[in-house]
Scaffold this motif. Sequence first.
Motif, PDB file in Angstrom:
ATOM      1  N   TYR A   1       0.809  -1.231   0.000  1.00  0.00           N
ATOM      2  CA  TYR A   1       0.000   0.000   0.000  1.00  0.00           C
ATOM      3  C   TYR A   1       0.833   1.268   0.000  1.00  0.00           C
ATOM      4  N   ARG A   2       2.099   1.118   0.324  1.00  0.00           N
ATOM      5  CA  ARG A   2       2.970   2.300   0.286  1.00  0.00           C
ATOM      6  C   ARG A   2       2.936   2.930  -1.118  1.00  0.00           C
ATOM      7  N   ARG A   3       2.747   2.096  -2.139  1.00  0.00           N
ATOM      8  CA  ARG A   3       2.706   2.617  -3.508  1.00  0.00           C
ATOM      9  C   ARG A   3       1.537   3.593  -3.680  1.00  0.00           C
ATOM     10  N   ALA A   4       0.384   3.221  -3.140  1.00  0.00           N
ATOM     11  CA  ALA A   4      -0.798   4.085  -3.271  1.00  0.00           C
ATOM     12  C   ALA A   4      -0.611   5.373  -2.485  1.00  0.00           C
ATOM     13  N   ARG A   5      -0.055   5.252  -1.291  1.00  0.00           N
ATOM     14  CA  ARG A   5       0.167   6.457  -0.472  1.00  0.00           C
ATOM     15  C   ARG A   5       1.136   7.406  -1.173  1.00  0.00           C
ATOM     16  N   ASN A   6       2.182   6.839  -1.802  1.00  0.00           N
ATOM     17  CA  ASN A   6       3.146   7.691  -2.497  1.00  0.00           C
ATOM     18  C   ASN A   6       2.539   8.365  -3.723  1.00  0.00           C
ATOM     19  N   LEU A   7       1.695   7.640  -4.457  1.00  0.00           N
ATOM     20  CA  LEU A   7       1.025   8.263  -5.609  1.00  0.00           C
ATOM     21  C   LEU A   7       0.211   9.470  -5.141  1.00  0.00           C
ATOM     22  N   HIS A   8      -0.524   9.250  -4.065  1.00  0.00           N
ATOM     23  CA  HIS A   8      -1.387  10.304  -3.532  1.00  0.00           C
ATOM     24  C   HIS A   8      -0.541  11.489  -3.057  1.00  0.00           C
ATOM     25  N   ARG A   9       0.541  11.193  -2.350  1.00  0.00           N
ATOM     26  CA  ARG A   9       1.405  12.257  -1.820  1.00  0.00           C
ATOM     27  C   ARG A   9       2.052  13.024  -2.968  1.00  0.00           C
ATOM     28  N   ALA A  10       2.537  12.280  -3.980  1.00  0.00           N
ATOM     29  CA  ALA A  10       3.200  12.931  -5.115  1.00  0.00           C
ATOM     30  C   ALA A  10       2.210  13.813  -5.873  1.00  0.00           C
ATOM     31  N   ALA A  11       0.969  13.369  -5.994  1.00  0.00           N
ATOM     32  CA  ALA A  11      -0.039  14.195  -6.676  1.00  0.00           C
ATOM     33  C   ALA A  11      -0.215  15.509  -5.919  1.00  0.00           C
ATOM     34  N   GLY A  12      -0.214  15.440  -4.585  1.00  0.00           N
ATOM     35  CA  GLY A  12      -0.319  16.657  -3.767  1.00  0.00           C
ATOM     36  C   GLY A  12       0.860  17.589  -4.023  1.00  0.00           C
ATOM     37  N   VAL A  13       2.053  17.020  -4.115  1.00  0.00           N
ATOM     38  CA  VAL A  13       3.255  17.826  -4.382  1.00  0.00           C
ATOM     39  C   VAL A  13       3.139  18.496  -5.756  1.00  0.00           C
ATOM     40  N   LEU A  14       2.661  17.751  -6.753  1.00  0.00           N
ATOM     41  CA  LEU A  14       2.562  18.309  -8.110  1.00  0.00           C
ATOM     42  C   LEU A  14       1.553  19.449  -8.167  1.00  0.00           C
ATOM     43  N   VAL A  15       0.465  19.308  -7.421  1.00  0.00           N
ATOM     44  CA  VAL A  15      -0.525  20.392  -7.395  1.00  0.00           C
ATOM     45  C   VAL A  15       0.053  21.614  -6.674  1.00  0.00           C
ATOM     46  N   ALA A  16       0.736  21.367  -5.558  1.00  0.00           N
ATOM     47  CA  ALA A  16       1.275  22.483  -4.768  1.00  0.00           C
ATOM     48  C   ALA A  16       2.402  23.207  -5.504  1.00  0.00           C
ATOM     49  N   GLU A  17       3.222  22.456  -6.225  1.00  0.00           N
ATOM     50  CA  GLU A  17       4.440  23.064  -6.785  1.00  0.00           C
ATOM     51  C   GLU A  17       4.407  23.273  -8.294  1.00  0.00           C
TER      52      GLU A  17
END
Length: 389
Positions: free
Chosen positions: A97-113
């Motif tokens: 599940y770490r893969r799903a959490r990382n996808l979600h986190r990375a999407a947040g980073v892409l939106v923020a930055e």
Amino acid sequence: MGFADPVDGPYAAPVSRHGFIVGPLLLWFAAQARDLPWRRTRDPYALWVSEVMLQQTQVTTVIPYWKRWMREWPDVPALAGAPLERVLKLWEGLGYYRRARNLHRAAGVLVAEREGRFPRSFEDVLALPGVGRYTAGAICSLAYNQPTPAVDGNVTRVLARVLGLRQSVQRPATQRRLWSVAAELAEAARGWRSPGSWGAARGWRKRRVKERPCGALNEALMELGALVCVPQHPRCELCPLRKACVAHRLGLTRQLPVKDRSERTSERREYVFVCERRGHWLVRQRPAGVVNEHLWEFPGLEQDGYASALAAARALLGPAVREVRPWMTVRQSITRHRYILAVCRVQLGRGERMVLSEGRWLSRAACEERAFSAGHRKILQRLNEGGAG
Ligand code: SF4
């Protein structure tokens, strides 16, 4: 690439013949590639999701998950705006599940930055949470036709056999060699000229190879490893690389690739307790920082140190426990650990307080909305089927 690399010994292949390897590989891919849904897109977001799902998971398992995911979150901002709980629920059954959490986190980073836009440079893709060298290389080659190598288990096997590498593929020196050869092949693909005749190639496969040969080269190596150069009994008679392949020529396909002995798996035994109260089950959410963090489960603990299931249940749930009955055994694997879950039904005394502070009483419908690990999902399914208590 020299011939006298001490890593490889006398069987090192003449890998300077890149044209000889790249051409047949690309033509083979243009004729034989499987029609997978993510192969018809060049959207880096869609390719990123597919690459992450495909890590550790079979293609046939991934297809319905990828389609569901893309329907629900078709772009980066949609994913970034989704609750993590929902993301984990959609991932349920894929594991790791770490893969799903990382996808979600990375999407947040892409939106923020980056206002939700996916980066184009290899370094920027590599900087995203959960993205390693393989994934960044695959995305940049598949989406942007950059000559970035992507060496996974399949590519390792194919190249180790073609080159005749007799050292362990886990050794850093061998890994460096594999990545270096893969980079040269991707670079050679960039300069590849379309042939006069495409043979059996047509349709989207042909277009894909013509328009993005670097990505197609990486995919062709992976596809060859998945379909032809398989671990046991490679189908060399069907292989476009057989004329160049050292392992085939020297009869070493059974010996290669060489691997170190794998880490031993460990076995863990746990009690899991199923408590019911007025149509609700007692469950809890795993905390952050542990395996399967944020997933839901029935309460339980390791069997070591307890004389009986009753003693363990009282230690975990308190004096409200009246009776504990063995119910079913569930096995699940997480990384290299094998878990054997002795699942018990627990009878609670009326009116007594439960001491499990993190426990929640949830209805069947509420449980269905949440993501459980594979083993605990089996328990829930059995309960939903009306398994005998
Ligand atoms: S010839 Fe055989 S061993 Fe060599 S790459 Fe092809 S399938 Fe693998």
